[in-house]
Design an enzyme around this catalytic site. Structure first.
Site, short mmCIF file in Angstrom:
data_model
loop_
_atom_site.label_atom_id
_atom_site.label_comp_id
_atom_site.label_asym_id
_atom_site.label_seq_id
_atom_site.Cartn_x
_atom_site.Cartn_y
_atom_site.Cartn_z
N ARG A 1 -23.82 -17.52 -9.90
CA ARG A 1 -24.08 -17.23 -11.40
C ARG A 1 -25.27 -17.56 -12.10
O ARG A 1 -25.28 -18.06 -13.08
CB ARG A 1 -23.51 -16.74 -12.86
CG ARG A 1 -22.21 -16.03 -12.40
CD ARG A 1 -20.80 -15.87 -12.91
NE ARG A 1 -20.77 -14.37 -12.86
CZ ARG A 1 -19.65 -14.29 -13.44
NH1 ARG A 1 -19.03 -14.38 -14.37
NH2 ARG A 1 -19.61 -12.43 -13.17
N GLN B 1 -29.40 -12.54 -11.58
CA GLN B 1 -28.81 -10.83 -12.38
C GLN B 1 -28.82 -9.75 -11.78
O GLN B 1 -27.39 -9.32 -11.96
CB GLN B 1 -29.26 -10.88 -13.38
CG GLN B 1 -28.29 -12.36 -14.63
CD GLN B 1 -28.53 -12.11 -16.23
OE1 GLN B 1 -29.47 -12.24 -16.58
NE2 GLN B 1 -28.03 -13.49 -16.95
N ASP C 1 -26.29 -9.22 -9.38
CA ASP C 1 -24.64 -9.29 -9.98
C ASP C 1 -23.74 -8.27 -9.56
O ASP C 1 -23.55 -7.77 -10.41
CB ASP C 1 -24.61 -10.23 -10.86
CG ASP C 1 -23.38 -10.81 -11.56
OD1 ASP C 1 -22.20 -10.70 -10.63
OD2 ASP C 1 -23.50 -12.12 -12.13
N SER D 1 -20.46 -8.38 -12.28
CA SER D 1 -21.26 -7.64 -13.30
C SER D 1 -21.04 -6.30 -13.54
O SER D 1 -21.32 -5.91 -14.63
CB SER D 1 -22.22 -8.59 -14.13
OG SER D 1 -21.99 -10.49 -14.06
N TYR E 1 -17.83 -19.28 -15.67
CA TYR E 1 -16.15 -19.08 -15.24
C TYR E 1 -15.19 -19.71 -15.94
O TYR E 1 -16.01 -21.16 -16.06
CB TYR E 1 -16.01 -18.86 -14.09
CG TYR E 1 -16.45 -17.89 -13.08
CD1 TYR E 1 -16.44 -16.46 -13.65
CD2 TYR E 1 -17.49 -18.11 -12.16
CE1 TYR E 1 -16.69 -15.16 -11.95
CE2 TYR E 1 -17.72 -17.65 -10.90
CZ TYR E 1 -17.83 -15.56 -11.44
OH TYR E 1 -18.16 -14.79 -10.41
P1 NAD Z 1 -13.95 -13.74 -15.98
O1 NAD Z 1 -14.19 -11.82 -15.26
O2 NAD Z 1 -14.33 -14.48 -14.70
O3 NAD Z 1 -13.21 -13.55 -16.97
C1 NAD Z 1 -12.96 -12.91 -17.83
C2 NAD Z 1 -12.84 -13.78 -18.95
O4 NAD Z 1 -11.28 -13.94 -19.30
C3 NAD Z 1 -14.32 -14.56 -19.34
O5 NAD Z 1 -15.26 -14.45 -20.41
C4 NAD Z 1 -13.46 -16.11 -19.51
O6 NAD Z 1 -13.48 -16.85 -20.18
C5 NAD Z 1 -11.58 -15.02 -19.66
N1 NAD Z 1 -10.48 -16.28 -19.91
C6 NAD Z 1 -9.74 -17.18 -18.98
N2 NAD Z 1 -8.76 -17.01 -18.84
C7 NAD Z 1 -8.90 -17.02 -20.70
C8 NAD Z 1 -7.27 -17.44 -21.27
N3 NAD Z 1 -6.15 -17.88 -21.18
N4 NAD Z 1 -7.47 -16.81 -22.29
C9 NAD Z 1 -8.46 -15.59 -22.96
N5 NAD Z 1 -9.77 -15.06 -22.27
C10 NAD Z 1 -9.40 -15.73 -20.87
O7 NAD Z 1 -15.85 -13.45 -16.27
P2 NAD Z 1 -16.87 -12.68 -16.30
O8 NAD Z 1 -16.75 -11.53 -17.17
O9 NAD Z 1 -17.38 -12.58 -14.54
O10 NAD Z 1 -17.83 -13.56 -16.62
C11 NAD Z 1 -18.41 -14.45 -18.04
C12 NAD Z 1 -18.92 -15.27 -18.18
O11 NAD Z 1 -20.18 -14.89 -17.47
C13 NAD Z 1 -20.29 -14.34 -19.00
O12 NAD Z 1 -20.88 -14.85 -20.01
C14 NAD Z 1 -20.93 -13.66 -18.97
O13 NAD Z 1 -22.13 -13.29 -19.05
C15 NAD Z 1 -21.33 -14.66 -17.83
N6 NAD Z 1 -22.40 -14.54 -16.90
C16 NAD Z 1 -24.11 -14.95 -15.97
C17 NAD Z 1 -24.33 -14.31 -14.88
C18 NAD Z 1 -25.77 -15.42 -15.22
O14 NAD Z 1 -26.08 -15.89 -15.49
N7 NAD Z 1 -26.50 -14.52 -13.39
C19 NAD Z 1 -23.91 -13.01 -14.74
C20 NAD Z 1 -22.33 -12.87 -14.74
C21 NAD Z 1 -21.99 -13.45 -15.67
#
Ligand code: NAD
Length: 374
Positions: A122, A127, A130, A133, A232
């Site tokens: 990530r 991006q 991804d 995402s 994550y």
């Molecule tokens: P994910 O699908 O792994 O998880 C979904 C959400 O659940 C996350 O925000 C996580 O913090 C939350 N979570 C986990 N345990 C929890 C709990 N006990 N209570 C409440 N919430 C909880 O995550 P995702 O959607 O794939 O992405 C997470 C982050 O990564 C985002 O901020 C996203 O912007 C970032 N991201 C960055 C890139 C990049 O820079 N290339 C790409 C994709 C995502």
């Protein structure tokens, strides 16, 4: 190089790994021949004729694809019947569910060189590749549409001659990619939205979408954990879970719709909505558990079923992106094209599996009959 696109055979999988748009890009320059199995795009509304117009050759069966392709593009990891048709050193790109090692071991044993798109690092440069995402974004939207459809009341506040209808109260748990889109979609429908996440930086994101953040105060020791790793979340521990549960229990009593998206990579999904919390909700309320395939954020939700328990509708559809197949495929196919552009020379068409590149290396799951990560 011959690039092959078989039809997906997993039950309920409607997506396809290349669209006419990406086929055209692969075929441009005449370095690659693209083989598409007849009907591979139909469930996503992409017709064979459009693939042909984009430069593909339509072949009648999966055997023709696997028999000739050097590189196979898939949505889901191969079923045993598909793997049997693959050969040593053939390349495979797809969602290979790498956290379940049996699937990867079978692919490695076949000698296939495989890239698991779930492992894409990530970083900003990646991006556009991804897939988690792009698919989570669509899933977050669809989760709210399904919730609105299942809920027996309106989402927006309405003032009519026959009286006032209250806006639905929606809680989104887990504010990653899916959660942010779920908040935005519920807001657009006129709901009053609250959201929560372990990662403190999500507070600002939630508020910028006009929703309220349900904040669990963190101890000093938890602050570091809560930053997560590589975008994550990490497991926050029992003490945090208790405080989170107490706060969430209070908010959930008031909620009409709860969409849960919380995931921790490689681990069962955290339980956020207990049976007692479900019991505290009003009859007719809706919970959409987007983590159902990883065990669920609510222990009462059931995989690929919508059930009513304690008067609450529990929706447990695992593959939400497959319910929006045309757009999910379009974004997925572009993600794969952008990823392969790291290895396919645009000018000569030469393929270079460059393990010096952290995006290629991070995604490579099997090579030479071995798993890359043991
Ligand atoms: P994910 O699908 O792994 O998880 C979904 C959400 O659940 C996350 O925000 C996580 O913090 C939350 N979570 C986990 N345990 C929890 C709990 N006990 N209570 C409440 N919430 C909880 O995550 P995702 O959607 O794939 O992405 C997470 C982050 O990564 C985002 O901020 C996203 O912007 C970032 N991201 C960055 C890139 C990049 O820079 N290339 C790409 C994709 C995502």
């Amino acid at each position: 190089m011959q690039i092959g696109i078989p039809a997906e055979i997993r039950t309920g999988e409607t997506r396809v790994a290349a669209t006419p748009e990406t086929v055209k890009k692969y075929a441009q320059g005449g370095h690659h021949k693209v083989l598409v199995q007849a009907g591979a795009g139909l469930a996503s509304s992409y017709q064979d004729a459009d693939y042909v117009a984009a430069g593909a050759t339509i072949v009648s069966s999966a055997v023709d694809v696997y028999g000739s392709a050097d590189l196979v593009l898939k949505v889901r990891g191969p079923e045993p019947s598909e793997l049997e048709q693959m050969r040593r050193d053939q390349m495979l790109v797809g969602l290979l569910a790498p956290y379940r090692t049996e699937g990867l071991q079978a692919i490695a044993a076949r000698g296939v060189t495989a890239f698991a798109m779930e492992w894409l690092p990530r970083i900003s440069r990646a991006q556009s590749m991804d897939v988690l995402s792009s698919q989570a974004n669509i899933a977050g939207y669809k989760a709210v549409m399904i919730a609105a459809n299942t809920y027996g009341r309106m989402m927006p506040m309405l003032m009519t001659a026959a009286g006032t209808i209250k806006a639905a109260r929606v809680i989104i748990m887990g504010v990653g990619v899916a959660g942010l889109q779920a908040i935005a979609t519920a807001k657009r429908l006129g709901a009053v939205v609250e959201a929560t996440d372990v990662r403190p930086e999500t507070k600002e994101q939630v508020e910028s979408l006009g929703a309220k953040f349900i904040e669990v105060p963190l101890t000093d020791a938890e602050k570091d954990l809560a930053k997560g790793q590589g975008g994550y979340a990490r497991d926050m521990g029992d003490d945090y879970r208790k405080r989170q549960a107490a706060l969430v229990a209070e908010r959930i009593k008031q909620a009409d719709i709860v969409v849960t998206t919380a995931l921790i990579p490689g681990r069962p999904a955290p339980v956020l909505v207990t049976e007692d919390m479900v019991k505290s909700m009003r009859p007719g309320s809706v919970i959409v558990d987007m983590a159902v395939e990883q065990g669920g954020n609510c222990p009462l939700s059931e995989l690929d079923r919508t059930v009513v328990k304690h008067g609450v509708h529990l929706v447990g559809i695992a593959n939400l992106p497959a319910t929006v197949p045309a757009d999910s495929s379009a974004l997925y196919a572009r993600n794969l094209y952008n990823f392969l552009a790291l290895m396919l020379d645009g000018k000569t068409g030469a393929f270079n599996l460059n393990r010096e590149d952290e995006v290629v290396a991070g995604t490579l799951a099997c090579i030479g009959g071995e798993l890359v990560r043991k």
